[in-house]
Write a protein that holds these residues in place. Structure first.
Motif, mmCIF file in Angstrom:
data_model
loop_
_atom_site.group_PDB
_atom_site.id
_atom_site.type_symbol
_atom_site.label_atom_id
_atom_site.label_comp_id
_atom_site.label_asym_id
_atom_site.label_seq_id
_atom_site.Cartn_x
_atom_site.Cartn_y
_atom_site.Cartn_z
ATOM 1 N N UNK A 80 19.629 2.799 21.013
ATOM 2 C CA UNK A 80 18.677 1.769 21.407
ATOM 3 C C UNK A 80 17.938 2.195 22.671
ATOM 4 N N UNK A 81 16.626 2.167 22.576
ATOM 5 C CA UNK A 81 15.802 2.445 23.730
ATOM 6 C C UNK A 81 15.651 1.154 24.529
ATOM 7 N N UNK A 82 15.894 1.255 25.835
ATOM 8 C CA UNK A 82 15.849 0.080 26.698
ATOM 9 C C UNK A 82 14.734 0.304 27.711
ATOM 10 N N UNK A 83 13.689 -0.538 27.626
ATOM 11 C CA UNK A 83 12.523 -0.338 28.497
ATOM 12 C C UNK A 83 12.359 -1.498 29.468
ATOM 13 N N UNK A 84 12.066 -1.176 30.718
ATOM 14 C CA UNK A 84 11.651 -2.172 31.707
ATOM 15 C C UNK A 84 12.621 -3.305 31.916
ATOM 16 N N UNK A 85 13.865 -2.976 32.268
ATOM 17 C CA UNK A 85 14.861 -4.008 32.602
ATOM 18 C C UNK A 85 15.532 -3.630 33.932
ATOM 19 N N UNK A 86 16.137 -4.615 34.624
ATOM 20 C CA UNK A 86 16.845 -4.283 35.868
ATOM 21 C C UNK A 86 17.965 -3.272 35.600
ATOM 22 N N UNK A 87 18.237 -2.436 36.593
ATOM 23 C CA UNK A 87 19.239 -1.370 36.427
ATOM 24 C C UNK A 87 20.619 -1.921 36.071
ATOM 25 N N UNK A 88 20.928 -3.129 36.587
ATOM 26 C CA UNK A 88 22.238 -3.735 36.295
ATOM 27 C C UNK A 88 22.369 -4.035 34.795
ATOM 28 N N UNK A 89 21.250 -4.473 34.202
ATOM 29 C CA UNK A 89 21.257 -4.772 32.763
ATOM 30 C C UNK A 89 21.344 -3.481 31.944
ATOM 31 N N UNK A 113 28.311 0.478 21.558
ATOM 32 C CA UNK A 113 28.945 1.735 21.133
ATOM 33 C C UNK A 113 27.900 2.845 21.107
ATOM 34 N N UNK A 114 26.714 2.509 20.591
ATOM 35 C CA UNK A 114 25.667 3.512 20.396
ATOM 36 C C UNK A 114 25.002 3.866 21.732
ATOM 37 N N UNK A 115 24.387 5.062 21.807
ATOM 38 C CA UNK A 115 23.741 5.469 23.066
ATOM 39 C C UNK A 115 22.546 4.586 23.420
ATOM 40 N N UNK A 116 22.316 4.418 24.730
ATOM 41 C CA UNK A 116 21.120 3.743 25.231
ATOM 42 C C UNK A 116 20.229 4.804 25.877
ATOM 43 N N UNK A 176 21.940 4.438 32.062
ATOM 44 C CA UNK A 176 21.873 4.447 30.593
ATOM 45 C C UNK A 176 22.385 5.797 30.082
ATOM 46 N N UNK A 177 22.621 5.908 28.756
ATOM 47 C CA UNK A 177 23.155 7.158 28.187
ATOM 48 C C UNK A 177 22.143 8.298 28.277
ATOM 49 N N UNK A 178 20.868 7.942 28.398
ATOM 50 C CA UNK A 178 19.833 8.974 28.495
ATOM 51 C C UNK A 178 18.573 8.398 29.105
ATOM 52 N N UNK A 179 17.578 9.255 29.268
ATOM 53 C CA UNK A 179 16.298 8.844 29.857
ATOM 54 C C UNK A 179 15.154 9.389 29.008
ATOM 55 N N UNK A 180 14.041 8.641 29.008
ATOM 56 C CA UNK A 180 12.817 9.138 28.371
ATOM 57 C C UNK A 180 11.643 8.846 29.290
ATOM 58 N N UNK A 181 10.667 9.735 29.302
ATOM 59 C CA UNK A 181 9.390 9.487 29.971
ATOM 60 C C UNK A 181 8.273 10.049 29.093
ATOM 61 N N UNK A 182 7.067 9.606 29.394
ATOM 62 C CA UNK A 182 5.875 10.053 28.676
ATOM 63 C C UNK A 182 5.401 11.398 29.244
ATOM 64 N N UNK A 183 5.048 12.311 28.345
ATOM 65 C CA UNK A 183 4.598 13.667 28.698
ATOM 66 C C UNK A 183 3.594 13.670 29.855
ATOM 67 N N UNK A 184 2.505 12.920 29.691
ATOM 68 C CA UNK A 184 1.422 12.938 30.678
ATOM 69 C C UNK A 184 1.852 12.347 32.013
ATOM 70 N N UNK A 215 24.187 13.009 30.101
ATOM 71 C CA UNK A 215 22.899 12.333 29.885
ATOM 72 C C UNK A 215 22.061 12.959 28.773
ATOM 73 N N UNK A 216 21.498 12.099 27.934
ATOM 74 C CA UNK A 216 20.624 12.522 26.827
ATOM 75 C C UNK A 216 19.196 12.629 27.373
ATOM 76 N N UNK A 217 18.529 13.724 27.051
ATOM 77 C CA UNK A 217 17.170 13.952 27.565
ATOM 78 C C UNK A 217 16.158 13.778 26.444
#
Ligand SMILES: Nc1nc(=O)c2c([nH]1)NC[C@@H]1CN(c3ccc(C(=O)N[C@@H](CCC(=O)O)C(=O)O)cc3)CN21
Ligand SMILES: CC(C)C(=O)C(=O)O
Ligand SMILES: [Mg+2]
Length: 318
Positions: free
Chosen positions: A220-229, A238-241, A250-258, A57-59
């Protein structure tokens, strides 16, 4: 500062950073050798591709200023630092990201760059900075790279931004795409709504992501979609999500600092997990400080004050 002292300053800074990072935690031992266990090693676009293919997983974490960037760089676990346009809300007090200007983004990106070591550094292209024309988008992306000192840009949108993504990647500006829930479109979409819940909606997101991969986006950053998608996209591309509210596959996760620090006081989206509660001790620090002044408990006469030689003091009343 003279050139030689500047050079010395920079190399001393680098050496200090190296020593500090050596003392910090590295990835868990069970991770294989594909992982960047060496905090001195810069994360690149290639690193992210390698992580996806190794199923590691990409952090990714947002940062908006020098201290948060230093913290995000403080161990080898964070791969990517994002100067998100969420800056508008969590840092500058605007009501939405559509109010953020390019000069404001550049100002913060520069500060984050000064505190960033190994993570790949990406900045969001603000609302309006890539829509007017392709030429204007190129000019603004160049400003983010050159003045903002970031290594890649992220921009929101589907098929409508494909020509811009193609142009930017061709001239050597790495682009992270952003599909699904698009906060910069909250006005047109009447709010922040999960995307791709229906088959037709999901197909739109899939087609967007495939077109953006074809245009040269490195991830590609994927925001606010069902987990199945989120899972389907990760398998299909091919590229990381990188997901936010896109489920665990997904290939990684992102969250906002605050959001992770528990210091954001606005709406808490379903996908947010608070990993710390810094708000309580932070506000208590302010209260204790003010109270200590009011009670004349600060500063201490002995340990927090300077003294005058008594003989000099005596001369004052002469
Ligand atoms: N603090 C903060 N965290 C973020 O993740 C964030 C920002 N600010 N500002 C910029 C954008 C805006 N984002 C948002 C804002 C609201 C929702 C939200 O309210 N989502 C609903 C979805 C409801 C549905 O359609 O089912 C939710 O309740 O989770 C999601 C993402 C993500 N970004
Ligand atoms: C929420 C993340 C993905 C973002 O785009 C931002 O912080 O602006
Ligand atoms: Mg953003």
């Amino acid at each position: 500062m003279s050139l030689s002292s500047w050079t010395f300053h920079r190399s001393a800074q680098r050496a200090l950073g190296w020593i500090q990072r050596r003392c910090m935690s590295v990835r868990p031992a069970e991770s294989n050798d594909k992982v960047n266990n060496d905090p001195r090693k810069k994360v690149t676009i290639q690193t992210l591709k390698t992580l996806k293919s190794a199923n590691i997983p990409i952090t990714m974490l947002t940062a908006y200023d020098y201290p948060t960037a230093v913290s995000a760089s403080s161990n080898a676990l964070i791969d990517v630092t994002l100067v998100g346009d969420s800056l508008a809300q969590v840092c500058l007090g605007y009501t939405s990201t559509t109010q953020l200007t390019l000069p404001e983004m550049i100002h913060h990106a520069r500060a984050v760059a000064r505190g960033t070591t190994h993570p790949l550094l990406i900045a969001d292209m603000p609302f309006g900075s890539f829509h007017v024309s392709n030429d204007n988008a190129v000019e603004n992306a160049i400003r983010l790279i050159r003045e903002g000192q970031v290594e890649a840009v992220k921009l929101e949108g589907g098929e409508e931004v494909v020509p811009i993504v193609r142009r930017l990647t061709r001239i050597g500006i790495p682009v992270m795409a952003h599909v699904g829930l698009l906060p910069q479109k909250h006005l047109a979409m009447s709010g922040y709504k999960v995307q791709g819940r229906s088959a037709a909606g999901a197909k739109r997101v899939i087609n967007d992501a495939l077109a953006l991969e074809d245009a040269g986006a490195f991830a590609v950053l994927v925001e606010g979609v069902p987990k199945e998608l989120g899972k389907h996209l990760t398998e299909k591309l091919q590229i990381p999500t990188i997901g936010i509210g896109a489920g665990p596959w997904t290939s990684g996760q992102v969250l906002v600092w605050d959001d992770i620090m528990g210091t954001w006081c606005g709406h808490k989206a379903k996908f947010v997990r608070r990993f710390a509660d810094l708000k309580t001790p932070r506000d208590k620090g302010v209260q204790d400080y003010a109270q200590a002044i009011r009670e004349r408990m600060f500063p201490s006469e002995d340990t927090e004050s300077y003294t005058m030689d008594p003989s000099e003091l005596a001369k004052l009343s002469d």
